[in-house]
Design a protein around this motif. Structure first.
Motif, PDB file in Angstrom:
ATOM      1  N   ALA A  73      41.740  41.868  36.316  1.00  0.00           N
ATOM      2  CA  ALA A  73      41.308  42.789  37.372  1.00  0.00           C
ATOM      3  C   ALA A  73      39.886  43.271  37.127  1.00  0.00           C
ATOM      4  O   ALA A  73      39.461  43.463  35.982  1.00  0.00           O
ATOM      5  CB  ALA A  73      42.266  43.970  37.456  1.00  0.00           C
ATOM      6  N   MET A  74      39.153  43.474  38.223  1.00  0.00           N
ATOM      7  CA  MET A  74      37.803  44.026  38.168  1.00  0.00           C
ATOM      8  C   MET A  74      37.864  45.461  38.671  1.00  0.00           C
ATOM      9  O   MET A  74      38.274  45.697  39.818  1.00  0.00           O
ATOM     10  CB  MET A  74      36.868  43.198  39.056  1.00  0.00           C
ATOM     11  N   LYS A  75      37.489  46.411  37.833  1.00  0.00           N
ATOM     12  CA  LYS A  75      37.578  47.822  38.211  1.00  0.00           C
ATOM     13  C   LYS A  75      36.263  48.283  38.820  1.00  0.00           C
ATOM     14  O   LYS A  75      35.191  48.088  38.257  1.00  0.00           O
ATOM     15  CB  LYS A  75      37.947  48.661  36.998  1.00  0.00           C
ATOM     16  N   MET A  76      36.375  48.894  39.996  1.00  0.00           N
ATOM     17  CA  MET A  76      35.209  49.401  40.708  1.00  0.00           C
ATOM     18  C   MET A  76      35.552  50.785  41.229  1.00  0.00           C
ATOM     19  O   MET A  76      36.518  50.956  41.982  1.00  0.00           O
ATOM     20  CB  MET A  76      34.837  48.461  41.866  1.00  0.00           C
ATOM     21  N   ASP A  77      34.751  51.767  40.813  1.00  0.00           N
ATOM     22  CA  ASP A  77      35.037  53.158  41.155  1.00  0.00           C
ATOM     23  C   ASP A  77      36.467  53.485  40.712  1.00  0.00           C
ATOM     24  O   ASP A  77      36.809  53.338  39.560  1.00  0.00           O
ATOM     25  CB  ASP A  77      34.831  53.405  42.650  1.00  0.00           C
ATOM     26  N   ASP A  78      37.313  53.886  41.638  1.00  0.00           N
ATOM     27  CA  ASP A  78      38.679  54.238  41.252  1.00  0.00           C
ATOM     28  C   ASP A  78      39.683  53.182  41.719  1.00  0.00           C
ATOM     29  O   ASP A  78      40.878  53.452  41.843  1.00  0.00           O
ATOM     30  CB  ASP A  78      39.059  55.602  41.842  1.00  0.00           C
ATOM     31  N   GLU A  79      39.186  51.958  41.982  1.00  0.00           N
ATOM     32  CA  GLU A  79      40.071  50.888  42.434  1.00  0.00           C
ATOM     33  C   GLU A  79      39.919  49.662  41.533  1.00  0.00           C
ATOM     34  O   GLU A  79      38.924  49.512  40.816  1.00  0.00           O
ATOM     35  CB  GLU A  79      39.765  50.501  43.884  1.00  0.00           C
ATOM     36  N   ALA A  80      40.916  48.783  41.608  1.00  0.00           N
ATOM     37  CA  ALA A  80      40.881  47.530  40.844  1.00  0.00           C
ATOM     38  C   ALA A  80      41.140  46.371  41.799  1.00  0.00           C
ATOM     39  O   ALA A  80      42.028  46.443  42.653  1.00  0.00           O
ATOM     40  CB  ALA A  80      41.926  47.557  39.735  1.00  0.00           C
ATOM     41  N   TYR A  81      40.365  45.290  41.636  1.00  0.00           N
ATOM     42  CA  TYR A  81      40.476  44.121  42.503  1.00  0.00           C
ATOM     43  C   TYR A  81      40.718  42.878  41.650  1.00  0.00           C
ATOM     44  O   TYR A  81      40.272  42.794  40.499  1.00  0.00           O
ATOM     45  CB  TYR A  81      39.200  43.931  43.327  1.00  0.00           C
ATOM     46  N   VAL A  82      41.402  41.896  42.251  1.00  0.00           N
ATOM     47  CA  VAL A  82      41.616  40.622  41.566  1.00  0.00           C
ATOM     48  C   VAL A  82      41.288  39.472  42.519  1.00  0.00           C
ATOM     49  O   VAL A  82      41.414  39.606  43.741  1.00  0.00           O
ATOM     50  CB  VAL A  82      43.072  40.458  41.080  1.00  0.00           C
ATOM     51  N   LEU A  83      40.859  38.350  41.925  1.00  0.00           N
ATOM     52  CA  LEU A  83      40.734  37.126  42.709  1.00  0.00           C
ATOM     53  C   LEU A  83      42.142  36.689  43.092  1.00  0.00           C
ATOM     54  O   LEU A  83      43.038  36.658  42.255  1.00  0.00           O
ATOM     55  CB  LEU A  83      40.050  36.038  41.872  1.00  0.00           C
TER      56      LEU A  83
ATOM     57  N   THR B 297      40.508  35.304  55.489  1.00  0.00           N
ATOM     58  CA  THR B 297      40.733  36.522  54.714  1.00  0.00           C
ATOM     59  C   THR B 297      39.938  36.445  53.420  1.00  0.00           C
ATOM     60  O   THR B 297      39.589  35.348  52.964  1.00  0.00           O
ATOM     61  CB  THR B 297      42.227  36.716  54.417  1.00  0.00           C
ATOM     62  N   PRO B 298      39.639  37.585  52.789  1.00  0.00           N
ATOM     63  CA  PRO B 298      38.796  37.587  51.587  1.00  0.00           C
ATOM     64  C   PRO B 298      39.474  36.932  50.387  1.00  0.00           C
ATOM     65  O   PRO B 298      40.700  36.888  50.292  1.00  0.00           O
ATOM     66  CB  PRO B 298      38.532  39.079  51.333  1.00  0.00           C
ATOM     67  N   SER B 299      38.651  36.428  49.479  1.00  0.00           N
ATOM     68  CA  SER B 299      39.158  35.720  48.299  1.00  0.00           C
ATOM     69  C   SER B 299      39.559  36.654  47.171  1.00  0.00           C
ATOM     70  O   SER B 299      39.854  36.195  46.064  1.00  0.00           O
ATOM     71  CB  SER B 299      38.095  34.737  47.797  1.00  0.00           C
ATOM     72  N   LEU B 300      39.554  37.931  47.420  1.00  0.00           N
ATOM     73  CA  LEU B 300      40.049  38.882  46.432  1.00  0.00           C
ATOM     74  C   LEU B 300      40.816  39.978  47.157  1.00  0.00           C
ATOM     75  O   LEU B 300      40.774  40.091  48.389  1.00  0.00           O
ATOM     76  CB  LEU B 300      38.922  39.456  45.583  1.00  0.00           C
ATOM     77  N   GLY B 301      41.535  40.761  46.389  1.00  0.00           N
ATOM     78  CA  GLY B 301      42.328  41.819  46.996  1.00  0.00           C
ATOM     79  C   GLY B 301      42.570  42.948  46.015  1.00  0.00           C
ATOM     80  O   GLY B 301      42.448  42.781  44.789  1.00  0.00           O
ATOM     81  N   ASN B 302      42.920  44.087  46.551  1.00  0.00           N
ATOM     82  CA  ASN B 302      43.235  45.256  45.732  1.00  0.00           C
ATOM     83  C   ASN B 302      44.503  44.980  44.928  1.00  0.00           C
ATOM     84  O   ASN B 302      45.448  44.362  45.414  1.00  0.00           O
ATOM     85  CB  ASN B 302      43.443  46.459  46.655  1.00  0.00           C
ATOM     86  N   VAL B 303      44.522  45.420  43.686  1.00  0.00           N
ATOM     87  CA  VAL B 303      45.710  45.256  42.845  1.00  0.00           C
ATOM     88  C   VAL B 303      46.946  45.829  43.541  1.00  0.00           C
ATOM     89  O   VAL B 303      48.056  45.297  43.400  1.00  0.00           O
ATOM     90  CB  VAL B 303      45.496  45.909  41.465  1.00  0.00           C
ATOM     91  N   LYS B 304      46.745  46.896  44.331  1.00  0.00           N
ATOM     92  CA  LYS B 304      47.881  47.508  45.037  1.00  0.00           C
ATOM     93  C   LYS B 304      48.542  46.506  45.984  1.00  0.00           C
ATOM     94  O   LYS B 304      49.755  46.566  46.211  1.00  0.00           O
ATOM     95  CB  LYS B 304      47.399  48.730  45.835  1.00  0.00           C
ATOM     96  N   LEU B 305      47.742  45.601  46.551  1.00  0.00           N
ATOM     97  CA  LEU B 305      48.288  44.590  47.451  1.00  0.00           C
ATOM     98  C   LEU B 305      49.308  43.720  46.727  1.00  0.00           C
ATOM     99  O   LEU B 305      50.387  43.422  47.260  1.00  0.00           O
ATOM    100  CB  LEU B 305      47.143  43.721  48.000  1.00  0.00           C
ATOM    101  N   TYR B 306      48.975  43.332  45.489  1.00  0.00           N
ATOM    102  CA  TYR B 306      49.849  42.440  44.732  1.00  0.00           C
ATOM    103  C   TYR B 306      51.007  43.193  44.080  1.00  0.00           C
ATOM    104  O   TYR B 306      52.036  42.588  43.762  1.00  0.00           O
ATOM    105  CB  TYR B 306      49.031  41.657  43.713  1.00  0.00           C
ATOM    106  N   LYS B 307      50.843  44.466  43.903  1.00  0.00           N
ATOM    107  CA  LYS B 307      51.981  45.260  43.455  1.00  0.00           C
ATOM    108  C   LYS B 307      52.990  45.401  44.589  1.00  0.00           C
ATOM    109  O   LYS B 307      54.205  45.349  44.377  1.00  0.00           O
ATOM    110  CB  LYS B 307      51.516  46.633  42.970  1.00  0.00           C
ATOM    111  N   THR B 308      52.467  45.573  45.818  1.00  0.00           N
ATOM    112  CA  THR B 308      53.360  45.649  46.978  1.00  0.00           C
ATOM    113  C   THR B 308      54.113  44.338  47.178  1.00  0.00           C
ATOM    114  O   THR B 308      55.324  44.326  47.442  1.00  0.00           O
ATOM    115  CB  THR B 308      52.560  45.977  48.255  1.00  0.00           C
TER     116      THR B 308
END
Length: 586
Positions: free
Chosen positions: A261-271, A236-247
């Motif tokens: 968090a790294m913001k890209m377009d209208d989404e945010a990702y974290v290691l 699985t990837p070494s990062l994920g959408n912030v929504k994943l960790y909120k869930t």
């Protein structure tokens, strides 16, 4: 290692010796001011403000000499009780003591201890005289922020130890020398296992060829064990959408330990700091029947946690690490069997590595504070009882730790004692009722109803990085043959006459699957043998005229002087047997 914190007499002695240290420093640097001098796991230290002066390695013997004079003088240590106002007056020239005193409520009676010309603020207790503090040693020095705040001034911190007898001190100093020789950071550098460079980033290990070989072998080893037990490996990837960790709930409880968090377009990702949310999503992708369970997902996964700079410790505590992780999705009636299977796997692995000094810790919820735990009383009581019954059935030694359970379920930790006396948690098994609820995981039971599975988190090797650090310190870098980065080094006695045969032997050993190198440098044989010893290569082959003419090899084991001559086939058979049995030499 002695327990400086909990052995009462040893604790009192070391705290008293900290005052002797402060008195000696005051004699040598009359302008010195003092913060605190507590007893800690490794002995004692004192934080000192020397103004523009800085302690060097050359200063420690000078301080020790002055401490010996103080101890020989044998002054009594006398307790005094004074008011807060009197204390502020007595220590008015030391802003650090004033800060401590101001933390007391008005009207508090404060104690001080005096020994000759030195008085220190302290609650005690202390030994009767400074003469009892004569068996000491200053270990090291460093800088330390006042109150641990990086915005404050850096003070000089001096560490030391003190024992009742000279023999106990010498024994401890020998232990420290052994621990220094076993330090995985030192061995990792000397043996080409890993490196860390500020240009790449603190806490970000880079694995050198030897280290990567060990990692690859460990990964293959544990994955083969898992495959035999019905695990399926994923990536699985070494990062994920912030929504994943909120869930998953990690965002609310764990985000301060995650990289920003790294913001890209209208989404945010974290290691990602852990892998369970990814595995929950994978399980949910398919429909599952009760007949399908258990589902065992395993991964050798890269994770990232934003550890504080001061907490970073080589491979033991890093910001990037790799976990031997797995999540088992099972029915409630399968918990006991799956738990037992994982515990048996742990015992099997520990047997292969020769681990003997360990114990199981069953972590339970606090019965007096049940509200902070997920789920109901019946669920917890049943789960804890199941785990306890499994351990009793297996006949393993364990102890219970109330209040140490995770908020989502009870767990079993395996505490291993390292060669330098540290308690290390290598393996863990955790029950989890919360993540299946948060991700709305289901399976269809025998009645056709959709119900929640139970998740078992488990790590056998834990963090591969920490496991390698533990092995380095446990073995002093003398890995067993099956795990050694280089298994055999071939040394021609004279390149002119023996190099061709040495190259043939190297080629044949490599073809047979052994990690072999040729050392045909233009150096004396004795020098090359010493180099092989330093690099802790298990087998050295010395090839001269007789070996070349008779098609034999002469080998010597690392750390031994004895040489043995055998046929090439006999040598290969010897290596194969040792690898297959995972032989461990003490």
């Amino acid at each position: 290692m002695r327990d400086f914190l909990n052995e009462k007499e040893l604790n009192t002695l070391n705290h008293s010796c900290a005052h002797v240290l402060a008195q000696a420093v005051k004699h040598l640097w009359p302008h010195a001011k003092f913060w605190v001098g507590p007893v800690v796991e490794e002995g004692f230290y004192y934080d000192i403000d020397l103004g523009d002066d800085t302690i060097t390695d050359e200063d420690l013997p000078k301080i020790e000499k002055e401490m010996k004079k103080i101890a020989k003088d044998g002054k009594r240590i006398v307790r005094h009780e004074i008011s807060k106002e009197e204390a502020l007056e007595e220590f008015k020239d030391d802003e650090y003591k004033v800060d401590l005193i101001n933390n007391f409520e008005d009207g508090t009676i404060i104690s001080t201890y005096s020994q000759g010309d030195f008085t220190d603020l302290c609650r005690g207790p202390h030994v009767d005289t400074v003469k009892q503090c004569r068996n000491f040693k200053l270990i090291k020095h460093s800088g330390a922020y006042w109150k641990g705040d990086k915005n404050n001034k850096v003070l000089q911190r001096i560490y030391g130890v003190c024992f009742p007898t000279k023999e106990e001190l010498e024994e401890h100093l020998q232990y420290l020398e052994d621990a220094k020789a076993r330090d995985h950071r030192k061995l990792g550098r000397e043996l080409g296992i890993y490196m860390i460079h500020d240009l790449v980033g603190r806490g970000l290990p880079m694995w050198m060829p030897n280290g990567f070989t060990v990692r690859r072998l460990l990964s293959d080893y544990i994955m083969n064990k898992e495959l035999a037990l019905g695990y399926e490996h994923v990536m699985t990837p070494s990062l994920g959408n912030v929504k994943l960790y909120k869930t998953s709930g990690h965002w609310d409880h764990y985000k301060d330990d995650m990289f920003p968090a790294m913001k890209m377009d209208d989404e945010a990702y974290v290691l990602r700091p852990m892998n369970c949310p990814h595995h929950m999503v994978m399980y949910k992708q398919s429909l599952h029947s009760y007949r399908d369970l258990p589902v065992r997902i395993a991964e050798i996964a890269n994770d990232f946690r934003f550890e504080a700079s001061g907490a970073l410790t080589g491979l033991e505590r890093a910001r990037a690490f790799t976990q031997n992780d797995s999540h088992i999705f099972c029915r409630p009636d399968q918990i006991a069997q799956e738990f037992k299977s994982v515990a048996e796997l742990i015992l099997d692995v520990y047997k292969d590595f020769g681990f003997e000094d360990y114990e199981f810790r069953l972590s339970l919820r606090d019965p007096d504070d049940t509200e902070k735990y997920f789920g109901n009383d019946e669920l917890w009581e049943k789960s804890e009882s199941q785990l306890r019954d499994v351990l009793n059935e297996m006949g393993v030694k364990y102890y219970e730790a109330k209040g140490e359970a995770a908020f989502y379920g009870p767990k079993l930790d395996v505490q291993v004692k390292s060669a330098i006396g540290h308690d290390v948690t290598l393996s863990t098994i955790q029950l989890d009722y919360q993540l299946p609820e948060r991700f709305e995981l289901t399976y269809v039971d025998e009645n056709g109803d959709k119900v929640r599975p139970v998740v078992i988190h488990r790590a056998i090797l834990g963090s591969l990085d920490r496991f390698v650090a533990f092995l380095l310190e446990e073995t002093k870098g003398n890995f067993p043959l099956w795990l050694a980065p280089k298994q055999v080094v071939v040394l021609p006695v004279n390149n002119k006459y023996h190099e061709e045969y040495a190259k043939e032997v190297v080629a044949k050993l490599r073809k047979a699957g052994f990690r072999t190198e040729l050392d045909n440098r233009d150096e004396k044989l004795g020098y090359r043998i010493r180099e092989a010893q330093i690099h802790k290569i298990p087998y050295e082959l010395v090839l001269g005229n007789s070996e070349r003419d008779e098609g034999t090899v002469t080998y010597r084991l690392h750390g031994e002087q004895k040489q043995t001559t055998v046929s090439f086939d006999e040598f290969v058979s010897l290596l194969n047997t040792e690898v297959e049995k995972k032989t461990i030499r003490r």
